[in-house]
Design an enzyme around this catalytic site. Structure first.
Site, PDB file in Angstrom:
ATOM      1  N   GLY A  84       0.793  -1.233   0.000  1.00  0.00           N
ATOM      2  CA  GLY A  84       0.000   0.000   0.000  1.00  0.00           C
ATOM      3  C   GLY A  84       0.819   1.273   0.000  1.00  0.00           C
ATOM      4  O   GLY A  84       0.408   2.271   0.579  1.00  0.00           O
ATOM      5  N   LYS A  85       1.953   1.215  -0.679  1.00  0.00           N
ATOM      6  CA  LYS A  85       2.777   2.420  -0.761  1.00  0.00           C
ATOM      7  C   LYS A  85       2.048   3.528  -1.530  1.00  0.00           C
ATOM      8  O   LYS A  85       2.116   4.703  -1.168  1.00  0.00           O
ATOM      9  CB  LYS A  85       4.081   2.054  -1.487  1.00  0.00           C
ATOM     10  N   GLY A  86       1.340   3.126  -2.590  1.00  0.00           N
ATOM     11  CA  GLY A  86       0.602   4.096  -3.414  1.00  0.00           C
ATOM     12  C   GLY A  86      -0.477   4.784  -2.610  1.00  0.00           C
ATOM     13  O   GLY A  86      -0.641   6.009  -2.675  1.00  0.00           O
TER      14      GLY A  86
ATOM     15  N   LYS B 230      10.293  -0.922  20.255  1.00  0.00           N
ATOM     16  CA  LYS B 230      11.322  -1.775  19.666  1.00  0.00           C
ATOM     17  C   LYS B 230      11.802  -1.187  18.330  1.00  0.00           C
ATOM     18  O   LYS B 230      13.006  -1.030  18.086  1.00  0.00           O
ATOM     19  CB  LYS B 230      10.732  -3.166  19.443  1.00  0.00           C
TER      20      LYS B 230
ATOM     21  N   GLY C 140     -10.454  -2.790 -24.180  1.00  0.00           N
ATOM     22  CA  GLY C 140      -9.705  -4.021 -24.409  1.00  0.00           C
ATOM     23  C   GLY C 140      -9.023  -3.991 -25.760  1.00  0.00           C
ATOM     24  O   GLY C 140      -9.209  -3.051 -26.544  1.00  0.00           O
TER      25      GLY C 140
ATOM     26  N   CYS D  56     -14.747   2.490 -24.659  1.00  0.00           N
ATOM     27  CA  CYS D  56     -13.741   2.320 -25.699  1.00  0.00           C
ATOM     28  C   CYS D  56     -14.024   1.071 -26.551  1.00  0.00           C
ATOM     29  O   CYS D  56     -14.896   1.120 -27.406  1.00  0.00           O
ATOM     30  CB  CYS D  56     -12.350   2.306 -25.082  1.00  0.00           C
TER      31      CYS D  56
ATOM     32  N   GLY E 219     -15.616  -1.404 -25.660  1.00  0.00           N
ATOM     33  CA  GLY E 219     -17.015  -1.684 -25.331  1.00  0.00           C
ATOM     34  C   GLY E 219     -17.973  -0.838 -26.157  1.00  0.00           C
ATOM     35  O   GLY E 219     -19.123  -1.213 -26.385  1.00  0.00           O
ATOM     36  N   MET E 220     -17.505   0.344 -26.608  1.00  0.00           N
ATOM     37  CA  MET E 220     -18.315   1.187 -27.498  1.00  0.00           C
ATOM     38  C   MET E 220     -18.184   0.694 -28.934  1.00  0.00           C
ATOM     39  O   MET E 220     -19.174   0.523 -29.650  1.00  0.00           O
ATOM     40  CB  MET E 220     -17.842   2.639 -27.392  1.00  0.00           C
TER      41      MET E 220
ATOM     42  N   GLU F 128      -8.944  -4.205 -36.371  1.00  0.00           N
ATOM     43  CA  GLU F 128      -8.090  -4.744 -35.318  1.00  0.00           C
ATOM     44  C   GLU F 128      -8.093  -6.274 -35.326  1.00  0.00           C
ATOM     45  O   GLU F 128      -7.090  -6.905 -35.012  1.00  0.00           O
ATOM     46  CB  GLU F 128      -8.579  -4.225 -33.957  1.00  0.00           C
TER      47      GLU F 128
ATOM     48  N   HIS G  34     -12.321   7.151 -22.338  1.00  0.00           N
ATOM     49  CA  HIS G  34     -12.384   6.447 -21.050  1.00  0.00           C
ATOM     50  C   HIS G  34     -12.839   7.413 -19.951  1.00  0.00           C
ATOM     51  O   HIS G  34     -11.999   8.028 -19.288  1.00  0.00           O
ATOM     52  CB  HIS G  34     -11.002   5.903 -20.682  1.00  0.00           C
TER      53      HIS G  34
ATOM     54  N   GLU H  36     -13.766   6.805 -17.113  1.00  0.00           N
ATOM     55  CA  GLU H  36     -13.350   6.359 -15.776  1.00  0.00           C
ATOM     56  C   GLU H  36     -12.113   7.096 -15.268  1.00  0.00           C
ATOM     57  O   GLU H  36     -11.915   7.216 -14.064  1.00  0.00           O
ATOM     58  CB  GLU H  36     -13.105   4.843 -15.760  1.00  0.00           C
TER      59      GLU H  36
HETATM   60  N1  GLN Z   1      -8.643  -1.856 -29.147  1.00  0.00           N
HETATM   61  C1  GLN Z   1      -9.393  -0.667 -29.412  1.00  0.00           C
HETATM   62  C2  GLN Z   1      -8.565   0.382 -30.126  1.00  0.00           C
HETATM   63  O1  GLN Z   1      -7.364   0.353 -30.060  1.00  0.00           O
HETATM   64  C3  GLN Z   1      -9.973  -0.120 -28.146  1.00  0.00           C
HETATM   65  C4  GLN Z   1      -8.944   0.353 -27.175  1.00  0.00           C
HETATM   66  C5  GLN Z   1      -9.442   0.436 -25.767  1.00  0.00           C
HETATM   67  O2  GLN Z   1     -10.454  -0.140 -25.416  1.00  0.00           O
HETATM   68  N2  GLN Z   1      -8.723   1.136 -24.926  1.00  0.00           N
HETATM   69  O3  GLN Z   1      -9.100   1.260 -30.736  1.00  0.00           O
END
Ligand code: GLN
Length: 548
Positions: free
Chosen positions: A20-22, A227, A363, A390, A392-393, A414, A521, A523
């Site tokens: 847990g240094k971060g 100690k 991904g 990303c 997922g979209m 891809e 992203h 997030e």
């Molecule tokens: N693989 C996809 C791309 O490179 C989506 C990348 C991601 O999900 N970060 O465009």
């Protein structure tokens, strides 16, 4: 004019990694920020990679992207979330980056004909970078986390940089050692020896810790404090007990209870200011309050790697979901589903009904993609709130192209360069990078503006016309297909200002309660005290489904 003192706190780890240094670094920064100091954080990672971008998430965990596009370690995300700030790339240092810039300077004759040596030139470059980061942030205090564990060959040059800074400005530099105190089950007793050895190892690098943060499963008792104090040459009041806690958000509060902030201020000769940690405490209470669950399924693929910790690969996604759930008085219950399990079993798909919402995160590559597509189709047809990030979209657009527009062979370059309908295609400048095997730091990275369509779900969620979000991808929705997709009912509710890049897709509310995908992203911008509006809208929709 009196030059403002710039103070540095180095956080180093002893005994073992992963204690847990971060979070200690983020929490130290937080408690000093709560006292009204301008604080920034920097991370040193001792690996040769120039950035974290080329590493597999199963190796390294999440790649966190900064506004300026630098691909970093997930700890940078922790700092941004704890401090509610935006950090620039200068705050992230790797061995590769330091060597690269020293070599570039040497080639440019910047050392004026001198022999360039590992010592002092590498530590001097590190110091220069830390000072730059401090100036850029206008920080009074910079908290620097040194990756790895003391005694490793890899981080010795960074410790050397810290030692040099201390020698030059003794009153401006403090060292915090995060040690671990095991309680072996057969003995049932907390042992201090590993931390004693770690301090001795740090001493051999010429550094004496000012503070020891004693990580353990249990609080530290008086006997062990004494100690450690005797054998590590640190005053008992400078030894901070840091037992495991249910919530990492309680750590700053615990540190304040143990007066870590006061000890650091006194070490650095800074005048105490009043603490204001009210918002943070309120957030902490929300986390712990008993509340009804919201059940979210996360469908991804980085799930099958030995002892690798799954949550590390998606930490920002997990945190973003949590913040939005807490803000709405819900307990986030996140279930990890391996997309490969959905590839050929229809019955498995039906288990998705149990969830209030489904999220497909980012991904790369072809593995698990067909399973994700089936999950997305199921979410669309069964009106389960869906958030795609990303990849997922992109996959949600492909699923729509295949099953609604009727382009059965729709794919992304891809995974299938020869597909008839490349609805997701590579961006022109990316093609050059790929042809030249130029993979490092060449994706579309960092914050880009996005213009929102009035009246859309996205527009309503953000309540703004234009936003900036962080990207990390090589592929894009192919403009040639936009018209056909829109005619079939897909809405591109976020586009680049010139209209050429599709940044957000959604289905109309008349068709689906919440079906949204973002090329970026979101997030990365979700903070505990500032939950992300799109995640909040997703959780709201999930909550609604859950209460039916
Ligand atoms: N693989 C996809 C791309 O490179 C989506 C990348 C991601 O999900 N970060 O465009």
């Amino acid at each position: 004019m009196i030059k403002k003192a710039r103070k540095y706190i180095f956080v180093v780890g002893g005994v073992l990694s992963g204690v847990g240094k971060g979070i200690t670094t983020s929490s130290i920064a937080k408690i000093l920020q709560s006292r009204g100091f301008k604080v920034t954080c920097a991370k040193i990672d001792p690996y040769i990679n120039v950035d974290a971008g080329t590493m597999n998430p199963t190796e390294h965990g999440e790649v966190f992207v900064l506004d300026d596009g630098y691909e970093t370690d997930q700890d940078m995300g922790n700092y941004e979330r704890f401090l509610d700030v935006t950090l620039p790339s200068i705050n992230y240092i790797t061995t590769g980056r330091v060597y690269q810039s020293v070599i570039d300077k040497e080639r440019a004759l910047k050392y004026k004909g001198k022999c360039v040596e590992v010592v002092p030139h590498i530590p001097l470059e590190v110091i220069e970078r830390l000072e730059k980061a401090t100036r850029k942030a206008g920080a009074e205090i910079t908290v620097v986390e040194v990756g790895g564990t003391v005694g490793e060959y890899q981080n010795i040059l960074f410790l050397e940089a810290a030692r040099m800074m201390k020698i030059n400005n003794p009153g401006d530099v403090a060292f915090v050692m995060v040690g671990f105190l095991p309680v072996p089950s057969k003995l049932g007793e907390m042992k201090t020896k590993p931390t004693q050895y770690a301090v001795r190892t740090l001493n051999s690098a010429g550094i004496q810790p000012d503070i020891i943060v004693a990580r353990s499963g249990y609080p530290l008792d008086k006997k062990r404090k004494e100690k450690l104090s005797t054998f590590c040459n640190v005053r008992t009041e400078d030894i901070i007990s840091a037992p495991d806690l249910d919530s990492i958000y309680d750590i700053p509060v615990n540190f304040i209870r143990d007066k870590l902030d006061q000890r650091l201020l006194s070490t650095l000769d800074l005048k105490s200011r009043k603490t204001n940690l009210q918002d943070w405490r309120t957030f902490g209470r929300k986390v712990k309050a008993k509340k009804r669950p919201v059940n979210i399924a996360i469908v991804g693929k980085y799930f099958d790697s030995g002892d690798f910790v799954l949550s590390d690969a998606y930490i920002s996604v997990i945190e973003a979901l949590k913040y939005s759930a807490y803000a709405q008085n819900r307990e986030p219950v996140l279930t990890w589903l391996n997309s490969k399990n959905f590839e050929d079993d229809k019955k498995v798909l039906d288990t998705l009904k149990e969830y209030d919402g489904i999220l497909v995160p980012g991904g790369f590559g072809s593995s698990g993609v067909e399973g994700k597509m089936k999950v997305i189709k199921y979410a669309r047809e069964n009106k389960i709130p869906y958030l795609g990030l990303c990849y997922g979209m992109q996959l949600a657009v492909l699923e729509f192209a295949r099953n609604v527009v009727g382009l059965r062979s729709a794919s992304t370059r891809e995974i299938d360069t020869k597909a008839k309908h490349l609805v997701i295609d590579v961006m022109a400048d990316q093609e050059e990078a790929l042809d030249g095997d130029n993979y490092g730091g060449t994706m579309r990275l960092g914050a880009y503006p996005c213009v929102l369509k009035r009246g859309s779900i996205a527009h309503q969620a953000y309540d703004r016309n234009r936003v900036k979000e962080r990207h990390r991808h090589r592929y894009e929705v192919n403009e040639e297909y936009v018209e056909r997709l829109e005619e079939a009912g897909l809405i591109f509710s976020g586009k680049s200002p010139d209209g050429s890049l599709m940044e957000i897709m959604e289905l109309p509310l008349s068709e689906h309660p919440f079906f949204v995908g973002t090329q970026f992203h979101p997030e990365f911008l979700a903070h505990p005290l500032n939950p992300h509006p799109l995640f909040t809208a997703f959780i709201k929709a999930a909550k609604k489904r859950g209460s039916k």
